[in-house]
Write a protein that holds these residues in place. Sequence first.
Motif, PDB file in Angstrom:
ATOM      1  N   PHE A 110       0.848  -1.190   0.000  1.00 30.39           N
ATOM      2  CA  PHE A 110       0.000   0.000   0.000  1.00 30.39           C
ATOM      3  C   PHE A 110       0.876   1.229   0.000  1.00 30.39           C
ATOM      4  CE2 PHE A 110      -2.522   3.148   2.640  1.00 30.39           C
ATOM      5  CZ  PHE A 110      -3.324   3.547   1.583  1.00 30.39           C
TER       6      PHE A 110
ATOM      7  N   THR B  27      -3.248   8.808   4.013  1.00 26.57           N
ATOM      8  CA  THR B  27      -2.589   8.232   2.843  1.00 26.57           C
ATOM      9  C   THR B  27      -3.639   7.874   1.804  1.00 26.57           C
ATOM     10  OG1 THR B  27      -0.852   7.304   4.252  1.00 26.57           O
ATOM     11  CG2 THR B  27      -1.013   6.460   2.010  1.00 26.57           C
TER      12      THR B  27
ATOM     13  N   ILE C 261      -3.753  -0.128  -3.177  1.00 30.10           N
ATOM     14  CA  ILE C 261      -3.532  -1.348  -2.415  1.00 30.10           C
ATOM     15  C   ILE C 261      -3.339  -2.487  -3.404  1.00 30.10           C
ATOM     16  CG2 ILE C 261      -4.437  -2.914  -0.672  1.00 30.10           C
ATOM     17  CD1 ILE C 261      -6.283  -0.666   0.255  1.00 30.10           C
TER      18      ILE C 261
ATOM     19  N   GLY D  10      -7.143   2.786  -2.296  1.00 25.65           N
ATOM     20  CA  GLY D  10      -7.136   2.785  -0.839  1.00 25.65           C
ATOM     21  C   GLY D  10      -7.017   4.166  -0.233  1.00 25.65           C
TER      22      GLY D  10
ATOM     23  N   GLN E  80      -6.408   5.753   3.794  1.00 25.51           N
ATOM     24  CA  GLN E  80      -6.116   5.394   5.183  1.00 25.51           C
ATOM     25  C   GLN E  80      -5.952   6.655   6.037  1.00 25.51           C
ATOM     26  OE1 GLN E  80      -3.418   2.028   6.311  1.00 25.51           O
ATOM     27  NE2 GLN E  80      -2.173   3.641   7.220  1.00 25.51           N
TER      28      GLN E  80
ATOM     29  N   ASN F  81      -5.227   3.758  12.890  1.00 19.42           N
ATOM     30  CA  ASN F  81      -5.744   4.186  11.603  1.00 19.42           C
ATOM     31  C   ASN F  81      -6.753   3.164  11.098  1.00 19.42           C
ATOM     32  OD1 ASN F  81      -4.212   2.065  10.118  1.00 19.42           O
ATOM     33  ND2 ASN F  81      -2.454   3.291  10.775  1.00 19.42           N
ATOM     34  N   TYR F  82      -7.405   3.513  10.014  1.00 19.91           N
ATOM     35  CA  TYR F  82      -8.339   2.597   9.376  1.00 19.91           C
ATOM     36  C   TYR F  82      -8.133   2.686   7.869  1.00 19.91           C
ATOM     37  CZ  TYR F  82     -12.463  -0.305   8.746  1.00 19.91           C
ATOM     38  OH  TYR F  82     -13.300  -1.350   8.433  1.00 19.91           O
ATOM     39  N   ARG F  83      -7.955   1.525   7.238  1.00 25.63           N
ATOM     40  CA  ARG F  83      -7.720   1.473   5.803  1.00 25.63           C
ATOM     41  C   ARG F  83      -9.005   1.065   5.078  1.00 25.63           C
ATOM     42  NH1 ARG F  83      -2.653  -1.958   4.006  1.00 25.63           N
ATOM     43  NH2 ARG F  83      -1.708  -0.329   5.310  1.00 25.63           N
TER      44      ARG F  83
ATOM     45  N   GLN G 240      -8.606  -4.337   4.190  1.00 25.32           N
ATOM     46  CA  GLN G 240      -9.085  -3.122   4.844  1.00 25.32           C
ATOM     47  C   GLN G 240      -9.455  -3.449   6.281  1.00 25.32           C
ATOM     48  OE1 GLN G 240     -12.700  -1.639   2.999  1.00 25.32           O
ATOM     49  NE2 GLN G 240     -13.249  -3.689   2.299  1.00 25.32           N
TER      50      GLN G 240
END
Length: 228
Positions: free
Chosen positions: A106, A128, A132, A173, A175, A195-197, A209
């Motif tokens: 990623f 970001t 991905i 993706g 994030q 964080n969360y992707r 994810q």
Amino acid sequence: MNIKPIALFICLSSVSTNALFASSGFSDSTRTQPKKEMKTLINTNFHLKSWGISVSPIAQFGQMGNQSGIAALFHINNQWGIGMSAMSSVRKGRDFSGINQPNQRFGGLHLEYTPKANALVHVSFPLTIGMIAQEKEPLYLVDPLPIDPLANPGPNRSQYNRDWFENYDKSFGIQPGINVEVNLFKYAKLFGGVNYRFAFGRNATENIQGIGGQFGFKFGVFNKAIKK
């Protein structure tokens, strides 16, 4: 001496003078009233006051498995950062749910906002945006007949295509995250956060994810003032 003509002349002169100043824009009310400026959604009066550069080795863990990477940023006015970052799986393994996790990559545009970077302990908000890539399952091409090792000693029972464009499924993706940073000394910071992707596209699956945690160091030059 008759003073009535003189008084009438003075009165008319005063009235005409005031009218002249009013029509010319030199009245007191006009001079004291401030000029109203146009209000806009985007502030175009930007001034570069300070700059900085940094390189950050990063380790991440969570639903996407263990990953490591690096980020390189250019810092603007000790608040905004813009640059690039890239992450990849450390090794194949199982995630928290016990599902076998293939290799992932990623990377892309990296933005960061730090409201109070000079405080000993402060927060930053990284984001970001990029691609991905998840490794596909290997394709095994089995020969229909047994192989004679004397006739063909080469490893031709299976062929594994490792090409980037054919062996990885791509997804878009995003994030976002939040980090807590500590200023270790003038040229280094320590940070950690969550964080969360998010993944988008036809190849987006649940195992690329989810939530993750990360920590790392930020080495560089920060808040270098620009002399006028």
